[in-house]
Scaffold this motif. Structure first.
Motif, mmCIF file in Angstrom:
data_model
loop_
_atom_site.group_PDB
_atom_site.id
_atom_site.type_symbol
_atom_site.label_atom_id
_atom_site.label_comp_id
_atom_site.label_asym_id
_atom_site.label_seq_id
_atom_site.Cartn_x
_atom_site.Cartn_y
_atom_site.Cartn_z
ATOM 1 N N LEU A 1 0.869 -1.182 0.000
ATOM 2 C CA LEU A 1 0.000 0.000 0.000
ATOM 3 C C LEU A 1 0.903 1.228 0.000
ATOM 4 O O LEU A 1 1.779 1.357 0.867
ATOM 5 C CB LEU A 1 -0.909 0.006 1.226
ATOM 6 C CG LEU A 1 -2.079 0.986 1.188
ATOM 7 C CD1 LEU A 1 -3.171 0.449 0.263
ATOM 8 C CD2 LEU A 1 -2.647 1.219 2.590
ATOM 9 N N THR A 2 0.724 2.110 -0.974
ATOM 10 C CA THR A 2 1.600 3.277 -1.124
ATOM 11 C C THR A 2 0.803 4.565 -0.969
ATOM 12 O O THR A 2 -0.222 4.752 -1.617
ATOM 13 C CB THR A 2 2.297 3.280 -2.500
ATOM 14 O OG1 THR A 2 3.014 2.055 -2.661
ATOM 15 C CG2 THR A 2 3.256 4.454 -2.616
ATOM 16 N N PHE A 3 1.305 5.453 -0.114
ATOM 17 C CA PHE A 3 0.737 6.791 0.058
ATOM 18 C C PHE A 3 1.580 7.743 -0.784
ATOM 19 O O PHE A 3 2.768 7.958 -0.501
ATOM 20 C CB PHE A 3 0.756 7.214 1.523
ATOM 21 C CG PHE A 3 -0.105 6.373 2.424
ATOM 22 C CD1 PHE A 3 -1.391 6.780 2.760
ATOM 23 C CD2 PHE A 3 0.371 5.166 2.929
ATOM 24 C CE1 PHE A 3 -2.183 6.006 3.590
ATOM 25 C CE2 PHE A 3 -0.419 4.385 3.757
ATOM 26 C CZ PHE A 3 -1.698 4.798 4.089
ATOM 27 N N ASP A 4 0.979 8.305 -1.818
ATOM 28 C CA ASP A 4 1.682 9.205 -2.734
ATOM 29 C C ASP A 4 1.414 10.654 -2.337
ATOM 30 O O ASP A 4 0.252 11.104 -2.320
ATOM 31 C CB ASP A 4 1.223 8.980 -4.172
ATOM 32 C CG ASP A 4 1.557 7.581 -4.664
ATOM 33 O OD1 ASP A 4 2.701 7.147 -4.459
ATOM 34 O OD2 ASP A 4 0.673 6.913 -5.236
ATOM 35 N N ALA A 5 2.482 11.389 -2.041
ATOM 36 C CA ALA A 5 2.346 12.775 -1.590
ATOM 37 C C ALA A 5 1.777 13.651 -2.694
ATOM 38 O O ALA A 5 2.055 13.465 -3.876
ATOM 39 C CB ALA A 5 3.700 13.312 -1.140
ATOM 40 N N THR A 6 0.970 14.630 -2.309
ATOM 41 C CA THR A 6 0.400 15.591 -3.243
ATOM 42 C C THR A 6 0.952 16.985 -2.939
ATOM 43 O O THR A 6 1.573 17.218 -1.902
ATOM 44 C CB THR A 6 -1.130 15.627 -3.153
ATOM 45 O OG1 THR A 6 -1.515 16.136 -1.864
ATOM 46 C CG2 THR A 6 -1.730 14.240 -3.351
ATOM 47 N N ALA A 7 0.712 17.906 -3.843
ATOM 48 C CA ALA A 7 1.109 19.307 -3.660
ATOM 49 C C ALA A 7 0.110 20.168 -4.409
ATOM 50 O O ALA A 7 -0.462 19.756 -5.420
ATOM 51 C CB ALA A 7 2.526 19.553 -4.171
ATOM 52 N N GLY A 8 -0.106 21.381 -3.911
ATOM 53 C CA GLY A 8 -1.040 22.279 -4.579
ATOM 54 C C GLY A 8 -1.135 23.614 -3.876
ATOM 55 O O GLY A 8 -0.417 23.885 -2.909
ATOM 56 N N THR A 9 -1.999 24.463 -4.379
ATOM 57 C CA THR A 9 -2.253 25.777 -3.789
ATOM 58 C C THR A 9 -3.705 25.860 -3.355
ATOM 59 O O THR A 9 -4.571 25.154 -3.883
ATOM 60 C CB THR A 9 -1.955 26.904 -4.790
ATOM 61 O OG1 THR A 9 -2.781 26.737 -5.950
ATOM 62 C CG2 THR A 9 -0.495 26.878 -5.210
ATOM 63 N N ALA A 10 -3.969 26.721 -2.396
ATOM 64 C CA ALA A 10 -5.325 26.862 -1.869
ATOM 65 C C ALA A 10 -5.504 28.281 -1.340
ATOM 66 O O ALA A 10 -4.538 29.055 -1.241
ATOM 67 C CB ALA A 10 -5.599 25.831 -0.773
ATOM 68 N N GLY A 11 -6.728 28.599 -0.992
ATOM 69 C CA GLY A 11 -7.026 29.908 -0.424
ATOM 70 C C GLY A 11 -8.075 29.792 0.652
ATOM 71 O O GLY A 11 -9.031 29.011 0.535
ATOM 72 N N ASN A 12 -7.873 30.517 1.738
ATOM 73 C CA ASN A 12 -8.813 30.529 2.846
ATOM 74 C C ASN A 12 -8.998 29.120 3.404
ATOM 75 O O ASN A 12 -8.094 28.305 3.384
ATOM 76 C CB ASN A 12 -10.119 31.171 2.414
ATOM 77 C CG ASN A 12 -9.909 32.569 1.871
ATOM 78 O OD1 ASN A 12 -9.110 33.330 2.395
ATOM 79 N ND2 ASN A 12 -10.604 32.900 0.791
ATOM 80 N N SER A 13 -10.194 28.794 3.892
ATOM 81 C CA SER A 13 -10.475 27.480 4.466
ATOM 82 C C SER A 13 -11.094 26.580 3.406
ATOM 83 O O SER A 13 -11.985 26.998 2.672
ATOM 84 C CB SER A 13 -11.440 27.617 5.653
ATOM 85 O OG SER A 13 -10.879 28.422 6.678
#
Length: 250
Positions: A57-69
């Motif tokens: 079982l592999t957990f693949d890291a994510t990345a991104g941008t967001a704003g506020n909640s």
């Protein structure tokens, strides 16, 4: 404290609908906390693998941008197995740790410091996994919450509260998007303090204070003015002329 447990959904409830439910719950949960103008980004720090027999079982890291909640996918999950369907590999509360970082964009872009905060989440995964199935799964977390305060006195500080609220297991040996599992979280972002960032105070040049005492009137000059000298000369000439006339008459 009762630990959160995520288990297999009912067979009559398709697992792929869980994401839609989580997104809907996030919208209702986070609406009262919405703040304007808090920009941030996120990053899963590393991929994590847990194994049992011929299954991974592999957990693949994510990345991104967001704003506020908002709600986000912290990690994608894939499962691979070589075990036959009649002989599943059993994960018995297998421990794992995932790490998650939040970046405060205002502190990062201004290069004023304290822009990165990292949290760790310890979990335990239970399931029976074969090359064609993943059954009897459950996930528990030691603590599904984390919090960081980012920013500084120049640009202000903001608090980011992270809560893992969903876990969707993957379909075995299916690397496509539809086969991915996810770790889902809600992130509440809120302002704590405003930045100082004072504008430089100008050094005003004081206006000269006028002297309230007026200049005294000039003293009368003792030097005769030209007009006085002219009149005096005319008077002297008239006197000499009269003296000459009297002398001639004698």
């Amino acid at each position: 404290m009762r630990l959160p447990v995520f288990t297999s959904p009912r067979k009559d409830f398709p697992m792929r609908k869980l994401l839609a439910v989580l997104s809907l719950l996030s919208a209702f949960t986070l609406a009262p906390f919405a703040q304007a103008g808090i920009d941030w980004s996120y990053l899963g720090d590393k991929d994590v693998k847990i194994t049992s027999g011929g299954s991974v079982l592999t957990f693949d890291a994510t990345a991104g941008t967001a704003g506020n909640s908002t709600g986000i996918v912290m990690y994608n999950i894939t499962a691979n197995s070589t075990s036959a369907n009649h002989a599943p590999d059993h994960f018995d509360a297998a421990p794992f740790t995932i790490t998650f970082s939040v970046i405060d964009e205002l502190a990062r872009t201004t290069k004023t410091g304290n822009e990165l905060g990292t949290m760790s989440f310890n979990g335990h995964f239970t399931a029976d996994l074969t090359k064609g199935s993943l059954n009897n799964w459950a996930v528990t977390w030691d603590d599904p919450t984390g919090s960081v305060v980012l920013g500084n006195s120049t640009v202000g500080t903001r608090q980011y509260d992270v809560t893992i609220d969903g876990f969707l297991p993957p379909s075995p040996n299916n690397p496509t998007v539809n086969g991915l599992g996810v770790v889902h979280a809600n992130v509440i972002a809120r302002e704590l303090t405003g930045g100082s960032n004072p504008d430089p105070t100008p050094d005003p040049t004081p206006d000269p204070t006028p002297d309230p005492t007026p200049d005294p009137s000039p003293e009368p000059s003792e030097t005769p003015e030209p007009s006085s000298l002219l009149l005096a000369g005319m008077g002297l000439s008239a006197g000499v002329l009269r003296w000459r006339r009297r002398a001639a008459a004698r």
